[in-house]
Motif scaffolding. Sequence first.
Motif, mmCIF file in Angstrom:
data_model
loop_
_atom_site.group_PDB
_atom_site.id
_atom_site.type_symbol
_atom_site.label_atom_id
_atom_site.label_comp_id
_atom_site.label_asym_id
_atom_site.label_seq_id
_atom_site.Cartn_x
_atom_site.Cartn_y
_atom_site.Cartn_z
ATOM 1 N N ASP A 1 5.240 13.087 8.361
ATOM 2 C CA ASP A 1 4.543 12.124 9.216
ATOM 3 C C ASP A 1 3.229 11.654 8.588
ATOM 4 O O ASP A 1 2.498 10.872 9.194
ATOM 5 C CB ASP A 1 4.306 12.702 10.611
ATOM 6 C CG ASP A 1 3.470 13.967 10.599
ATOM 7 O OD1 ASP A 1 3.132 14.463 9.499
ATOM 8 O OD2 ASP A 1 3.152 14.476 11.692
ATOM 9 N N GLU A 2 2.946 12.107 7.373
ATOM 10 C CA GLU A 2 1.831 11.572 6.593
ATOM 11 C C GLU A 2 2.319 10.575 5.547
ATOM 12 O O GLU A 2 1.531 10.091 4.726
ATOM 13 C CB GLU A 2 1.069 12.709 5.921
ATOM 14 C CG GLU A 2 0.395 13.646 6.919
ATOM 15 C CD GLU A 2 -0.329 14.788 6.224
ATOM 16 O OE1 GLU A 2 -0.059 15.033 5.027
ATOM 17 O OE2 GLU A 2 -1.154 15.428 6.887
ATOM 18 N N GLY A 3 3.628 10.307 5.555
ATOM 19 C CA GLY A 3 4.179 9.322 4.646
ATOM 20 C C GLY A 3 4.411 9.827 3.237
ATOM 21 O O GLY A 3 4.400 9.044 2.286
ATOM 22 N N GLU B 1 11.394 1.443 -4.021
ATOM 23 C CA GLU B 1 10.423 0.678 -3.240
ATOM 24 C C GLU B 1 10.704 0.809 -1.749
ATOM 25 O O GLU B 1 9.778 0.958 -0.934
ATOM 26 C CB GLU B 1 10.475 -0.789 -3.654
ATOM 27 C CG GLU B 1 9.494 -1.680 -2.924
ATOM 28 C CD GLU B 1 9.604 -3.140 -3.342
ATOM 29 O OE1 GLU B 1 9.284 -4.010 -2.505
ATOM 30 O OE2 GLU B 1 10.017 -3.400 -4.485
ATOM 31 N N GLU B 2 11.990 0.801 -1.390
ATOM 32 C CA GLU B 2 12.354 0.926 0.018
ATOM 33 C C GLU B 2 12.039 2.310 0.570
ATOM 34 O O GLU B 2 11.643 2.452 1.731
ATOM 35 C CB GLU B 2 13.832 0.581 0.218
ATOM 36 C CG GLU B 2 14.136 -0.898 0.097
ATOM 37 C CD GLU B 2 13.370 -1.736 1.109
ATOM 38 O OE1 GLU B 2 13.308 -1.355 2.297
ATOM 39 O OE2 GLU B 2 12.806 -2.769 0.702
ATOM 40 N N VAL B 3 12.220 3.347 -0.259
ATOM 41 C CA VAL B 3 11.786 4.681 0.179
ATOM 42 C C VAL B 3 10.294 4.663 0.482
ATOM 43 O O VAL B 3 9.838 5.227 1.481
ATOM 44 C CB VAL B 3 12.116 5.744 -0.888
ATOM 45 C CG1 VAL B 3 11.510 7.095 -0.492
ATOM 46 C CG2 VAL B 3 13.623 5.888 -1.062
ATOM 47 N N GLY B 4 9.532 3.980 -0.363
ATOM 48 C CA GLY B 4 8.099 3.861 -0.128
ATOM 49 C C GLY B 4 7.775 3.130 1.165
ATOM 50 O O GLY B 4 6.848 3.521 1.887
ATOM 51 N N GLU B 5 8.529 2.081 1.479
ATOM 52 C CA GLU B 5 8.310 1.343 2.727
ATOM 53 C C GLU B 5 8.640 2.206 3.941
ATOM 54 O O GLU B 5 7.933 2.173 4.953
ATOM 55 C CB GLU B 5 9.161 0.070 2.723
ATOM 56 C CG GLU B 5 8.744 -0.969 1.706
ATOM 57 C CD GLU B 5 7.379 -1.565 2.017
ATOM 58 O OE1 GLU B 5 7.048 -1.706 3.197
ATOM 59 O OE2 GLU B 5 6.638 -1.874 1.057
ATOM 60 N N VAL B 6 9.724 2.960 3.837
ATOM 61 C CA VAL B 6 10.072 3.878 4.931
ATOM 62 C C VAL B 6 8.971 4.926 5.101
ATOM 63 O O VAL B 6 8.568 5.256 6.225
ATOM 64 C CB VAL B 6 11.440 4.545 4.658
ATOM 65 C CG1 VAL B 6 11.684 5.708 5.625
ATOM 66 C CG2 VAL B 6 12.564 3.520 4.777
ATOM 67 N N ALA B 7 8.480 5.453 3.993
ATOM 68 C CA ALA B 7 7.421 6.461 4.054
ATOM 69 C C ALA B 7 6.147 5.897 4.674
ATOM 70 O O ALA B 7 5.471 6.565 5.473
ATOM 71 C CB ALA B 7 7.148 7.005 2.656
ATOM 72 N N ALA B 8 5.819 4.652 4.329
ATOM 73 C CA ALA B 8 4.614 4.033 4.900
ATOM 74 C C ALA B 8 4.744 3.897 6.418
ATOM 75 O O ALA B 8 3.785 4.148 7.164
ATOM 76 C CB ALA B 8 4.375 2.669 4.260
ATOM 77 N N ALA C 1 6.660 5.779 8.303
ATOM 78 C CA ALA C 1 6.615 7.139 8.849
ATOM 79 C C ALA C 1 5.180 7.557 9.126
ATOM 80 O O ALA C 1 4.876 8.156 10.167
ATOM 81 C CB ALA C 1 7.288 8.110 7.882
ATOM 82 N N ALA C 2 4.256 7.233 8.199
ATOM 83 C CA ALA C 2 2.847 7.564 8.407
ATOM 84 C C ALA C 2 2.265 6.781 9.578
ATOM 85 O O ALA C 2 1.517 7.320 10.399
ATOM 86 C CB ALA C 2 2.060 7.278 7.129
ATOM 87 N N GLU C 3 2.624 5.507 9.663
ATOM 88 C CA GLU C 3 2.116 4.669 10.754
ATOM 89 C C GLU C 3 2.594 5.175 12.109
ATOM 90 O O GLU C 3 1.827 5.204 13.090
ATOM 91 C CB GLU C 3 2.583 3.231 10.542
ATOM 92 C CG GLU C 3 2.151 2.264 11.629
ATOM 93 C CD GLU C 3 2.715 0.875 11.423
ATOM 94 O OE1 GLU C 3 2.936 0.165 12.430
ATOM 95 O OE2 GLU C 3 2.942 0.489 10.240
ATOM 96 N N LEU C 4 3.858 5.587 12.182
ATOM 97 C CA LEU C 4 4.449 6.025 13.453
ATOM 98 C C LEU C 4 4.223 7.513 13.717
ATOM 99 O O LEU C 4 4.570 7.984 14.799
ATOM 100 C CB LEU C 4 5.950 5.741 13.461
ATOM 101 C CG LEU C 4 6.370 4.271 13.329
ATOM 102 C CD1 LEU C 4 7.891 4.169 13.256
ATOM 103 C CD2 LEU C 4 5.834 3.444 14.497
#
Length: 275
Positions: free
Chosen positions: A105-107, A66-73, A75-78
């Motif tokens: 950078d697309e998450g 789940e935390e990998v997913g949050e980091v990925a989200a 990454a897309a935002e930034l």
Amino acid sequence: MTLRIATTQPAGSADPRANGRLARELMRAAAAEGVRLIHFPEGFLSGYAKEQIADWDDVDWPMAQEEVGEVAALAAELRMWVVLGSAHPLTAPHRPHNSLYVISDEGRVVARYDKRFCSNTEITRFYSPGFEPVVFDVDGYRFGCMICVEINFPHLFSEYERLGVDCLLLSAWPVDSIFQIKAQAYAAINNYWLSLSVPGQSADLMRSAIYGPDGGHLVSVASADVPAVVTLDRDAPAVEMAMKRARPWRAEANRGEIYRSRRVDDPRSADQTCV
């Protein structure tokens, strides 16, 4: 064409939730500096085996994923690439890989480097090995990934030079200060940038740092909550000798024809006992 990258030195824990929060804080700090790629230490998100994890059953894998997913989200935002150290679970009863997730950078997780040369303790108790190098491109710059004890296997570093990397991302949990000197030397030998990311627990031995293609020290992390940032620029005068002269020459020398074509047929050459 330039590219801003950052290395980090967070003090991770056995708590993936806390580690994920810390990763996102560092990502936001790096975004404020215009960073396009941020680099984290070995085993950071899941917690590092031997030092923080005694048994894989102690890891909350759904939370880590789940935390990998949050980091990925984020990454897309930034609009930021992230190279994130974590154990990667496999199907039971197989042990996890010791991995670096490459998040675009697309998450999306677009690649994963699995540590190939594990230590004796790692390979007998904790991890399943990987077998392939990993390269990926960001804004025209090519990156490769390696992990910790692999620093003792020079052919892995030269392999990435042959694969055309501009910057090697080396995540680690070092146990001796000579590690940093080895990393700096590989940057100079292979004429590429090298980003070294180690945990806060290694601060008494070394700081996370980025080295130039000539082996020069460019920047070190000053504190755990501030990433160290460098701009990669292949056209900068400071790297011309290393990247545009030394590196092509060494590649030609390694192919060997320049020497084979000049082999001499001379008895004084063949007789290695003569003076």
